[in-house]
Design an enzyme around this catalytic site. Structure first.
Site, PDB file in Angstrom:
ATOM      1  N   CYS A  79       3.202   5.389  -3.883  1.00  0.00           N
ATOM      2  CA  CYS A  79       3.957   4.810  -4.997  1.00  0.00           C
ATOM      3  C   CYS A  79       4.530   5.905  -5.908  1.00  0.00           C
ATOM      4  O   CYS A  79       5.390   6.666  -5.484  1.00  0.00           O
ATOM      5  CB  CYS A  79       3.101   3.810  -5.755  1.00  0.00           C
ATOM      6  SG  CYS A  79       4.084   2.698  -6.822  1.00  0.00           S
ATOM      7  N   HIS A 183       1.932   0.192  -1.137  1.00  0.00           N
ATOM      8  CA  HIS A 183       0.513   0.452  -1.384  1.00  0.00           C
ATOM      9  C   HIS A 183      -0.307   0.124  -0.135  1.00  0.00           C
ATOM     10  O   HIS A 183      -0.677  -1.029   0.075  1.00  0.00           O
ATOM     11  CB  HIS A 183       0.014  -0.406  -2.554  1.00  0.00           C
ATOM     12  CG  HIS A 183       0.540   0.025  -3.875  1.00  0.00           C
ATOM     13  ND1 HIS A 183      -0.084   0.964  -4.650  1.00  0.00           N
ATOM     14  CD2 HIS A 183       1.661  -0.346  -4.551  1.00  0.00           C
ATOM     15  CE1 HIS A 183       0.615   1.156  -5.769  1.00  0.00           C
ATOM     16  NE2 HIS A 183       1.672   0.379  -5.712  1.00  0.00           N
ATOM     17  N   GLU A 185      -3.365   0.719   0.400  1.00  0.00           N
ATOM     18  CA  GLU A 185      -4.700   0.271  -0.015  1.00  0.00           C
ATOM     19  C   GLU A 185      -4.722  -1.205  -0.419  1.00  0.00           C
ATOM     20  O   GLU A 185      -5.790  -1.797  -0.546  1.00  0.00           O
ATOM     21  CB  GLU A 185      -5.223   1.152  -1.158  1.00  0.00           C
ATOM     22  CG  GLU A 185      -4.665   0.856  -2.538  1.00  0.00           C
ATOM     23  CD  GLU A 185      -3.262   1.383  -2.790  1.00  0.00           C
ATOM     24  OE1 GLU A 185      -2.777   1.235  -3.922  1.00  0.00           O
ATOM     25  OE2 GLU A 185      -2.639   1.946  -1.859  1.00  0.00           O
TER      26      GLU A 185
END
Length: 204
Positions: A79, A183, A185
């Site tokens: 990001c 993202h 994650e």
């Protein structure tokens, strides 16, 4: 061991928890010596480019990251960490780390139905092969939250794209550096697989 860079830009805990979930050891630190001497680095972030660059310089992490990159340490940006590895950001009109030549620009649409920030799930298209992306299939979606996007000077640094009003680069890389605008994650099993791939990637 993966070193997660803490420069007051948020999104650290979710990366740490994702790595722990897949059985990868990591630590969060703002210590420039630890960062410079790390085995591998994740450079995440959610926030403002100008204030983040100010934090990086104040903490002397900017130099640590540049030195780690120069000695071949595998680095993954996420990001904001993808946007400020470029040369300049429109967000705050600030010069950034310049690890990859290029700039970060803001979405701008005449069509007001296109929302900014670009938020939610969106599919990505692989345009160049990369070990970290090796398990991605056509139609796979990642989770995005951003108003700015990376524009490398050289198209050879673009590995994947997505679309939000325009086609934009969402995965870029150069040598031992790889970075994604989305993202991983927060992108389910596919994103976790990317983090797992990074944990064994030796750089290119």
């Amino acid at each position: 061991m993966i070193t997660i860079v803490d420069y007051n830009a948020g999104n650290l805990t979710s990366v740490y928890r994702a790595l722990k979930y897949i059985g990868v050891c990591s630590e969060i630190t703002n210590n420039p010596q630890k960062i410079e001497n790390a085995e591998r680095i994740i450079f995440p972030g959610v926030g403002h480019a100008k204030s983040s660059m100010e934090s990086l310089k104040r903490l002397k992490i900017d130099a640590a990251l540049k030195n780690a990159f120069a000695r071949g340490v595998p680095i993954m940006g996420i990001c904001l960490g993808t946007q400020i590895i470029l040369s300049h950001s429109q967000e705050g009109d600030v010069d950034t780390l310049n690890l990859i030549d290029g700039k970060c620009v803001k979405f701008s649409f005449d069509d007001k139905t296109l929302k900014i920030p670009h938020m939610g799930w969106n599919d990505i298209k692989i345009c160049r092969k990369h070990f970290i992306l090796k398990d991605i299939k056509e139609g796979d979606e990642m989770y995005f939250v951003h108003s700015y996007y990376p524009v490398p000077d050289d198209d050879k640094n673009v590995y994947a794209t997505s679309e939000h009003g325009i086609k934009f680069a969402c995965a870029i890389g150069y040598k031992n550096l790889f970075a994604v605008q989305f993202h991983p994650e927060k992108s389910g099993e596919i994103g976790l697989g990317m983090l797992k791939n990074f944990s064994i990637w030796e750089g290119e």
